[in-house]
Write a protein that holds these residues in place. Structure first.
Motif: not given
Length: 512
Positions: A52, A56, A60, A126, A130, A245, A248-249
């Motif tokens: 995961d 990222r 992502d 997303s 991951g 994305g 998530r970052i």
């Protein structure tokens, strides 16, 4: 011809600038993300899926690239087109131009409402992507184990289940987001019809000097004015994926970092005297270590034994400041380790772990990992001390032989010997040996134990062992259970005490 050439040149220039800006932005974002992973507490890495995190850093960020490139390109061209056509419409008939300018942006508002309704699906998409990467990384990294337990079918079922969920969620997200463009075009067609009707009324009533030719012109401009809005809504799916994305970052970038040690002094020269006083620690709400006390002098060999889950590895994590205790102090040479930089503290330790780790590179580079400026003579001497030199010499390219990632082209025992050679090259003042000979045959273990004996002379050493026969010569043996030291002494003293250690030691030699 000149006009066409100029237009082509401007389009190429705009595309080049936008792509460069987007790629540079994502490059900096990827650097920030990787840097952040070096700053977050170890607990975050321990509790996260490796696949995961990799998703990222790679997938992502690539999604953000696509969103920035397509979004910025359409935005740049759209602004120029909208301003130009709007100016010409106002020049021809300000009333119709005002109607077009007010109503057409409603298409963006409607698209926003639709996009917001399916944002949750894109976030879930997303997250599943991951998770899928984590499953793939887990099974690829443990392929031999999966095959040996005939777990391949179950692994495929688990992968296919998540893959099906990803497909299902992705389909729903794409379907709902695909409604944005038709909705926007419907609004723009309504605007076109209203403008045509208003223009026809003006022509019939001979108002504002509007003619059929001018109405055709203004309608053409209205169509051009609406085009950027249509193009933006056409890439809503890509933009939504990019936003998911990015979220998530930024989840990682917003994580709390380890307490800063900027401004703290370095530990300096380390002799290896260590004192642990009333340390309490827990990973969760349940306390694991309570009132832990230990005094280790320079050159002592401290063995830590106990059943699984007793806190042996936790003690090592605290010594290295991978985790900080909730209370109590740990001091090295009279200095509280929480008051010095982590880098200077960890430089005082050398670790040989149960799980060997090698990176893709030459044998020489792997041995010199902790001392990049080591000479060939030093590397060879370290390899000889670890009894791995002869094996390396028999390799086709000797010390220049490339080891695959994870050491897939050598045996587990040879990987462990290389890791031991790595630590023998540095010879720091304190050592941590966590089941360091667990993957080595009995004959080699004897050789390595002799090498360890030489290496540990004058160095404070912490030895975690399950095979209790390997720690009989330790100066002090700590017996842990439920995070507490329940027995302490030499091997002979603990055997004579006929307690927990005595039973634990003898259980390894009892017949099944």
């Amino acid at each position: 011809m000149i006009a066409i050439s100029s237009a082509i040149f401007l389009q190429w220039t705009a595309a080049a600038l936008i792509n460069t800006a987007a790629l540079n932005t994502v490059r900096d974002l990827r650097i920030s993300l990787f840097t952040k992973l070096n700053l977050v507490p170890v607990q975050f890495i321990d509790s996260s899926s490796g696949g995961d995190i990799m998703a990222r850093v790679t997938a992502d960020t690539e999604q953000i690239t696509d969103g920035l490139v397509h979004g910025a390109t359409n935005m740049f061209a759209g602004i120029v087109t909208a301003l130009g056509t709007l100016s010409l419409m106002f020049y021809i008939n300000w009333i119709i131009a005002l109607i077009v300018a007010i109503i057409t942006p409603l298409s963006i508002f409607i698209s926003f409402l639709i996009a917001r309704s399916c944002r949750k699906k894109f976030n879930e998409q997303s997250a599943l992507r991951g998770r899928l990467a984590g499953i793939a990384e887990e099974y690829i990294g443990s392929q031999k184990l999966v095959l040996s337990y005939d777990y391949g079918k179950k692994a495929e079922e688990k992968f296919n289940t998540v893959n099906h969920q990803l497909k299902k969620v992705g389909t729903k997200a794409t379907f709902h987001s695909s409604l944005t463009n038709p909705s926007a075009r419907l609004v723009n067609n309504i605007v076109y019809a209203i403008a045509a009707t208003m223009g026809a009324i003006f022509i019939i009533n001979d108002n504002l000097g509007l003619t059929v030719g001018l109405l055709s012109t203004i309608l053409a401009y209205a169509n051009q004015y609406a085009r950027p809005f249509n193009e933006i809504t056409a890439i809503v799916t890509e933009l939504q994926t990019s936003f998911a994305g990015a979220r998530r970052i930024f989840e990682v970038l917003d994580k709390c970092e380890e307490t800063s040690d900027n401004g703290f002094p370095s530990l300096g020269d380390c002799n290896g005297n260590l004192d642990i006083t009333n340390v309490n620690f827990s990973y969760t709400e349940t306390t694991l270590i309570t009132g832990f006390n230990l005094a280790a002098k320079k050159g002592q060999r401290i063995a830590i034994v106990g059943p699984t889950g007793s806190g042996k590895t936790t003690v090592i994590n605290l010594l290295m400041r991978f985790y900080d205790p909730q209370s109590g102090t740990i001091m090295v040479d009279g200095t509280d380790i929480s008051k010095v930089t982590r880098q200077s503290l960890r430089a005082c330790y050398g670790m040989v772990l149960q799980e060997s780790w090698l990176f893709k590179g030459t044998v020489r580079d792997n041995i010199a990992y902790g001392k990049p400026n080591a000479t060939d003579e030093e590397i060879i001497e370290a390899a000889k001390s670890a009894d791995i030199h002869n094996y390396i010499s028999r390799l086709e390219n000797g010390y220049d032989t490339v080891i695959t990632e994870g050491g897939g082209n050598i045996s587990q025992g040879q990987m462990q010997l290389l890791c031991i050679a790595r630590i023998m090259l540095r010879l720091p003042p304190m050592l941590i040996l966590d089941e360091a000979t667990s993957s080595i045959d009995t004959r080699t273990e004897v050789i390595i134990q002799n090498a360890f004996s030489k290496m540990m002379e004058g160095r404070t050493s912490f030895i975690i062992a399950h095979r209790l026969s390997t720690i009989r010569e330790a100066d002090v043996i700590l017996v842990l259970n439920n995070g507490n030291i329940i027995e302490k002494g030499t091997h002979d003293e603990l055997i004579a005490a006929d307690g927990f250690y005595h039973n634990l030691y003898n259980s390894q030699f009892e017949p099944l």
